[in-house]
Enzyme design. Structure first.
Site, short mmCIF file in Angstrom:
data_model
loop_
_atom_site.label_atom_id
_atom_site.label_comp_id
_atom_site.label_asym_id
_atom_site.label_seq_id
_atom_site.Cartn_x
_atom_site.Cartn_y
_atom_site.Cartn_z
N SER A 69 38.63 44.97 44.94
CA SER A 69 38.38 44.28 43.68
C SER A 69 39.27 44.87 42.60
O SER A 69 39.99 45.84 42.83
CB SER A 69 36.91 44.41 43.28
OG SER A 69 36.69 45.73 42.80
N LYS A 70 39.19 44.28 41.44
CA LYS A 70 39.97 44.70 40.27
C LYS A 70 39.92 46.20 40.02
O LYS A 70 40.87 46.79 39.53
CB LYS A 70 39.44 43.99 39.02
CG LYS A 70 39.88 42.57 38.89
CD LYS A 70 40.80 42.43 37.68
CE LYS A 70 41.57 41.13 37.64
NZ LYS A 70 42.53 41.00 38.72
N ARG A 71 38.77 46.79 40.33
CA ARG A 71 38.61 48.22 40.12
C ARG A 71 39.67 49.02 40.86
O ARG A 71 40.06 50.10 40.44
CB ARG A 71 37.23 48.69 40.63
CG ARG A 71 36.10 48.51 39.68
CD ARG A 71 34.83 49.15 40.23
NE ARG A 71 34.53 48.68 41.60
CZ ARG A 71 34.66 49.41 42.68
NH1 ARG A 71 35.07 50.65 42.61
NH2 ARG A 71 34.36 48.91 43.86
#
Ligand code: GLU
Ligand code: ZN
Length: 499
Positions: A258-260
């Site tokens: 994910s973006k993280r």
């Protein structure tokens, strides 16, 4: 039998790297088996649909060079390949299921469904999901409801009759037999909404059948919908395609990517200057390997050697560092002229080159390529590495000129000498220049780096630069001397001000 596979994205966001992996596996599987790759747009969710996402899908396919044998624009024997253009088909088949007794009309109002949800939330009802209220309406009751809906111009939704007992088995080429109790399948999902729009389940099954898809390669997260789809195939009396769900793509911490973790959309990778060939190679190796050692594959090689048997069941890990390394390797495989061509748009975006570039800009860029190709990880890093070749250097802080443990006075003296050095530099060989530097360093009792540091900062504006002699030759005598002079003056002034 010819293999027919499809990539069936929903244009509801930017193409994710997981989607890219699905597209690649389908594409390579089609190529390696001499089959067909079909692109189908699953745009039935009109609330989440966006034109931008659709454009991003096409841009991504184009960037990666993934063409389709059948699909939007190109057409094909089972056109159209955009679900929003196929609504009559879904309605016809939904009605067929109702007639055969595998589906039924549901007349429940939104208020009724809402209060049902409330009851379930508060624990008053042990039911989960729809309570199948309309499944067993008497024929008279059903007719009455129909009349009522007709009179007010409304349409009932159509729900699938999930069997109340028994279980459904899905055979997956990778995960094996997956058995699900029918009582665990969502009670009677909607197939057709009251506005005539199909749901994902209905449209997906009908299209895979009508488009003669032989293998469904899709993300593992779709496994839970598999049994319902199999029930639908059975209800229609259609053969079930072969399933091969693809293992998850994780970050290094074992969580879903994910973006993280970093960039996740193909667009970001494109804009940061990853090469499509590096992405294709790297992403294909997430969850697939040819053997335990070979890492580099061209697209043409993968078209030949890709096979489903070598997909790994364990989740694949997306390692950004590894990708950077891959990308660097691919950058260094490019011919200098090709690298120059690919760098140009990044320099134009940074406003260092015009569009089209001037002869002078072309010349500088051509000269810069050999200086940076060894260090480049991403094309987008290039503008900051070579900005000083296109623009003057403006040092607003004299401190950056001073080497570690150096002083203002000593550096000011060094720059005086460096100014004379640069004036002589262009008439001498690299060996002679190096000897001169070494001699001066010895005389001053400092390391050669203590002379190179102010020289480099003066000429390039940064403490890390491409090899300095080559850089100076590329820039030419006039700007080099002027920059070193300016730096010497700056430091002198700083010395006088006492800082
Ligand atoms: N439209 C679905 C998606 O966005 C397709 C799933 C499938 O391949 O069946 O992923
Ligand atoms: Zn109902």
């Amino acid at each position: 039998m010819t293999t027919r596979v499809r990539y069936a994205p929903s244009p509801t966001g930017l193409q994710h790297i997981g989607g890219v992996r699905t597209a690649l596996f389908n594409w390579f599987f089609a190529k390696s088996t001499g089959g067909k790759f079909i692109l189908r747009i699953e745009d039935t969710d009109r609330e989440r649909y966006s034109d931008e996402s659709l454009q991003d899908l096409f841009d991504t396919m184009d960037w990666l060079g993934l063409d389709w044998d059948e699909g939007p624009e190109k057409g094909g024997p089972y056109a159209p390949y955009i679900q929003s253009q196929r609504f009559d088909i879904y309605q016809k088949y939904a009605r067929e299921l109702v007639e055969k007794g595998f589906a039924y009309e549901c007349f429940c109002t939104e208020e009724r469904l809402e209060s049902l949800r409330e009851e379930q939330k508060s624990g008053k009802s042990s039911h989960q999901g729809y309570d199948r209220h309309c499944r067993d309406l008497s024929p008279e009751e059903r007719e009455r409801k129909r009349e009522e809906f007709r009179a007010s111009g409304k349409n009932p939704v159509i729900r699938f009759k999930v069997p109340l007992s028994g279980s459904t088995v899905m055979e997956d080429l990778l995960f094996g037999k997956i058995t699900r109790k029918n009582s665990d399948i969502s009670p009677d999902p909607v197939l057709l909404k009251s506005d005539g729009f199909p749901t994902y389940h209905l449209a997906n099954v009908i299209d895979d059948h009508l488009m003669k898809i032989t293998h469904i390669l899709r993300a593992q997260e779709w496994i839970p919908t598999g049994p319902l789809h199999i029930l639908l195939y059975n209800a229609f009396g259609w053969e079930v395609p072969k399933y091969c769900h693809l293992p998850m793509v994780m970050g290094k911490d074992g969580q879903k990517l994910s973006k993280r973790h970093g960039s996740t959309s193909a667009r970001e990778f494109r804009e940061n200057g990853y090469l499509p060939e590096a992405i294709i190679n790297y992403v294909t190796m997430i969850g697939w390997s040819y053997d335990d050692k070979t890492e580099f594959f061209t697209k043409d090689e993968l078209k030949k050697v890709f096979s489903l048997e070598k997909i790994n069941k364990a989740p694949g890990v997306f390692d950004y560092k590894k990708l950077d390394w891959f990308n660097g390797q691919y950058i260094r495989k490019l011919q200098p002229e090709e690298l120059r061509r690919r760098l140009l748009p990044f320099l134009q975006k940074a406003k260092l080159c015009s569009d089209p570039p001037t002869a002078k800009e072309n010349e500088i860029l051509t000269g810069a390529v050999p200086l940076i190709r060894e260090r480049l990880k991403k094309l987008a890093d290039a503008p900051e590495m070579i900005r000083f070749l296109f623009e003057g250097v403006h040092l607003n802080d004299s401190a950056s000129l001073i080497p570690k443990n150096g002083s203002v006075e000593a550096t000011a003296g060094a720059l005086q000498w460096l100014y004379r050095f640069t004036q002589a530099f262009f008439g001498r060989s690299d060996e002679e220049n190096e000897a001169a530097l070494r001699e001066e360093a010895e005389r001053l009792g400092v390391k050669i780096g203590d002379l190179l540091h102010p020289l480099r900062v003066a000429v390039t504006g940064t403490a890390v630069s491409p090899p300095i002699f080559e850089t100076m030759r590329l820039l030419g005598a006039e700007p080099v001397c002027a920059r070193v002079k300016a730096a010497a003056d700056l430091l002198n002034a700083a010395g006088r001000d006492g800082n």
